[in-house]
Scaffold this active site. Structure first.
Site, PDB file in Angstrom:
ATOM      1  N   THR A  41     -28.056   7.914 -31.311  1.00 39.12           N
ATOM      2  CA  THR A  41     -26.674   7.984 -30.843  1.00 39.12           C
ATOM      3  C   THR A  41     -25.842   8.753 -31.854  1.00 39.12           C
ATOM      4  O   THR A  41     -25.995   8.592 -33.059  1.00 39.12           O
ATOM      5  CB  THR A  41     -26.092   6.584 -30.617  1.00 39.12           C
ATOM      6  OG1 THR A  41     -26.228   5.808 -31.816  1.00 39.12           O
ATOM      7  CG2 THR A  41     -26.822   5.878 -29.484  1.00 39.12           C
ATOM      8  N   GLY A  66     -26.233  -3.202 -32.947  1.00 37.12           N
ATOM      9  CA  GLY A  66     -25.500  -4.452 -32.866  1.00 37.12           C
ATOM     10  C   GLY A  66     -24.987  -4.737 -31.469  1.00 37.12           C
ATOM     11  O   GLY A  66     -25.345  -4.058 -30.493  1.00 37.12           O
ATOM     12  N   GLY A  68     -22.137  -4.148 -30.222  1.00 34.21           N
ATOM     13  CA  GLY A  68     -21.415  -3.004 -29.677  1.00 34.21           C
ATOM     14  C   GLY A  68     -22.338  -1.976 -29.055  1.00 34.21           C
ATOM     15  O   GLY A  68     -22.018  -1.373 -28.020  1.00 34.21           O
ATOM     16  N   ASN A  71     -23.376  -3.287 -25.773  1.00 35.34           N
ATOM     17  CA  ASN A  71     -22.286  -3.151 -24.817  1.00 35.34           C
ATOM     18  C   ASN A  71     -22.257  -1.748 -24.225  1.00 35.34           C
ATOM     19  O   ASN A  71     -22.038  -1.575 -23.021  1.00 35.34           O
ATOM     20  CB  ASN A  71     -20.952  -3.467 -25.488  1.00 35.34           C
ATOM     21  CG  ASN A  71     -19.778  -3.293 -24.543  1.00 35.34           C
ATOM     22  OD1 ASN A  71     -19.175  -2.232 -24.464  1.00 35.34           O
ATOM     23  ND2 ASN A  71     -19.466  -4.336 -23.794  1.00 35.34           N
ATOM     24  N   GLU A  72     -22.472  -0.746 -25.064  1.00 32.82           N
ATOM     25  CA  GLU A  72     -22.513   0.626 -24.540  1.00 32.82           C
ATOM     26  C   GLU A  72     -23.659   0.804 -23.557  1.00 32.82           C
ATOM     27  O   GLU A  72     -23.516   1.479 -22.529  1.00 32.82           O
ATOM     28  CB  GLU A  72     -22.633   1.613 -25.691  1.00 32.82           C
ATOM     29  CG  GLU A  72     -21.362   1.766 -26.508  1.00 32.82           C
ATOM     30  CD  GLU A  72     -21.299   3.107 -27.214  1.00 32.82           C
ATOM     31  OE1 GLU A  72     -21.880   4.076 -26.690  1.00 32.82           O
ATOM     32  OE2 GLU A  72     -20.656   3.183 -28.269  1.00 32.82           O
ATOM     33  N   THR A  93     -24.635  -7.092 -37.665  1.00 37.59           N
ATOM     34  CA  THR A  93     -24.340  -8.119 -38.653  1.00 37.59           C
ATOM     35  C   THR A  93     -24.436  -9.518 -38.061  1.00 37.59           C
ATOM     36  O   THR A  93     -25.152 -10.376 -38.558  1.00 37.59           O
ATOM     37  CB  THR A  93     -22.931  -7.891 -39.229  1.00 37.59           C
ATOM     38  OG1 THR A  93     -22.827  -6.537 -39.683  1.00 37.59           O
ATOM     39  CG2 THR A  93     -22.670  -8.825 -40.401  1.00 37.59           C
ATOM     40  N   ASP A 217     -25.918 -17.834 -13.709  1.00 33.89           N
ATOM     41  CA  ASP A 217     -25.327 -18.591 -12.601  1.00 33.89           C
ATOM     42  C   ASP A 217     -24.083 -17.930 -12.024  1.00 33.89           C
ATOM     43  O   ASP A 217     -23.437 -18.470 -11.123  1.00 33.89           O
ATOM     44  CB  ASP A 217     -24.984 -20.015 -13.049  1.00 33.89           C
ATOM     45  CG  ASP A 217     -23.940 -20.072 -14.163  1.00 33.89           C
ATOM     46  OD1 ASP A 217     -23.599 -18.993 -14.706  1.00 33.89           O
ATOM     47  OD2 ASP A 217     -23.482 -21.175 -14.502  1.00 33.89           O
ATOM     48  N   GLU A 275     -15.962  -5.251 -29.588  1.00 33.87           N
ATOM     49  CA  GLU A 275     -15.409  -3.907 -29.718  1.00 33.87           C
ATOM     50  C   GLU A 275     -14.073  -3.835 -28.975  1.00 33.87           C
ATOM     51  O   GLU A 275     -13.822  -4.601 -28.047  1.00 33.87           O
ATOM     52  CB  GLU A 275     -16.376  -2.865 -29.141  1.00 33.87           C
ATOM     53  CG  GLU A 275     -17.764  -2.863 -29.775  1.00 33.87           C
ATOM     54  CD  GLU A 275     -17.742  -2.432 -31.225  1.00 33.87           C
ATOM     55  OE1 GLU A 275     -16.968  -1.520 -31.567  1.00 33.87           O
ATOM     56  OE2 GLU A 275     -18.510  -3.002 -32.027  1.00 33.87           O
TER      57      GLU A 275
END
Length: 298
Positions: A41, A66, A68, A71-72, A93, A217, A275
């Protein structure tokens, strides 16, 4: 027939454990029957946009980094009409998703678990146009994860968040919110708000039987911390928060739901998976049930 694997590496996440074991990880994937394309990246959102462009052409997508970074990846995956399974090698971390799913923090072991593991269809949350894997939050400490210097994270680990969180205490004020959830409407002054589907937030893990939490759920756990007037109240709230005890309505508002709407008096900043997630006057947080297939250990 060999399968195609798209492997995203974030070289700057946390302690970057992947650097010393990258060749071993690639060997695990290759022996496991995959032809691997490695994509380091380069900048924020690069991973998301690359998955949108190329993800549908692969049998498996793997990312390392991590919360973040994950999430991407999730935001890229949710843009695909047909989503391949996702493998995740945790870095960073304080990795709440890894803790919740039982993923190994050793890159080689994590790669082996991806090759030989099982699929789990997990819920994915959405805040406005942004998706999240485990939490969307506003209020107290909201800015701490992305404002904490990366070097502090590497050296101090989880302690870095606490130190920067303490610094933020003097700047915190309650947010007045009008909430609509499960056919109910109420207003409250909220010090901190969490919409989450996870057993771990900020490195603190819930007891296995806490709150009826499930990751598949279609329900989020909404935790709203009411405004705190003095240090005694702060100590009480902190104690109950660490124990995942939210029954005291004077301190907390707790709900299970698939959707909640917030309306604020002024724009409020949010984080998604640690983030920056944008600022909103009026926003819905909702869950997509079992929207993403992730590989977990057997």
């Amino acid at each position: 027939m060999r399968r195609k694997l798209l492997f995203f590496v974030n070289p700057n996440a946390g302690h970057a454990e992947i650097r010393s074991s990258l060749m071993e990880v690639l060997q695990v994937f290759t022996i496991g029957g995959y032809d691997v394309t490695v994509h380091p990246t380069r900048a924020p959102r690069d991973l998301t946009e690359s998955i949108k462009e190329m993800g549908a052409d692969y049998d498996l997508i793997v990312c390392t980094g991590g919360d973040g970074t994950l999430n991407e990846a999730v935001n890229g995956m949710m843009a695909l009409e047909k989503r391949p399974p996702l493998g995740y090698i945790p870095g960073g971390t304080v990795n709440d998703v890894a803790s919740t799913l039982g993923l190994s923090r050793d890159p080689v072991t994590a790669a082996q678990d991806i090759v030989h593991g099982k699929s789990f269809r997990m819920d994915i949350g959405q805040l406005g146009e942004r998706y999240f894997a485990y939490v969307a939050a506003f209020g107290l400490f909201t800015g701490v994860p992305y404002e904490t210097p990366q070097e502090d994270k590497r050296v101090l680990g989880r302690l870095a968040y606490f130190l920067n969180g303490v610094k933020a205490l003097g700047d915190v004020r309650a947010v007045h919110a009008h909430c609509e959830v499960n056919g109910e409407e109420f207003e409250a002054d909220i010090l901190d708000g969490l919409v989450c589907s996870t057993m771990s937030v900020g490195g603190f893990k819930a007891p296995s039987d806490a709150l009826g939490i499930a990751l598949d759920d279609g329900q989020a756990e909404v935790v709203l911390i009411r405004d705190i007037k003095n240090l005694l109240d702060f100590h009480s709230v902190a104690t109950h928060l660490l124990r995942y005890e939210f029954q005291n309505e004077k301190e907390f508002i707790f709900r299970h739901t698939d959707c909640i709407r917030f309306r604020f008096d002024e724009k409020v900043a949010w984080t998604v998976d640690g983030e920056y997630g944008g600022e909103f006057l009026d926003v819905e947080a909702k869950m997509h049930r079992q929207a993403l297939e992730i590989i977990v250990p057997n």
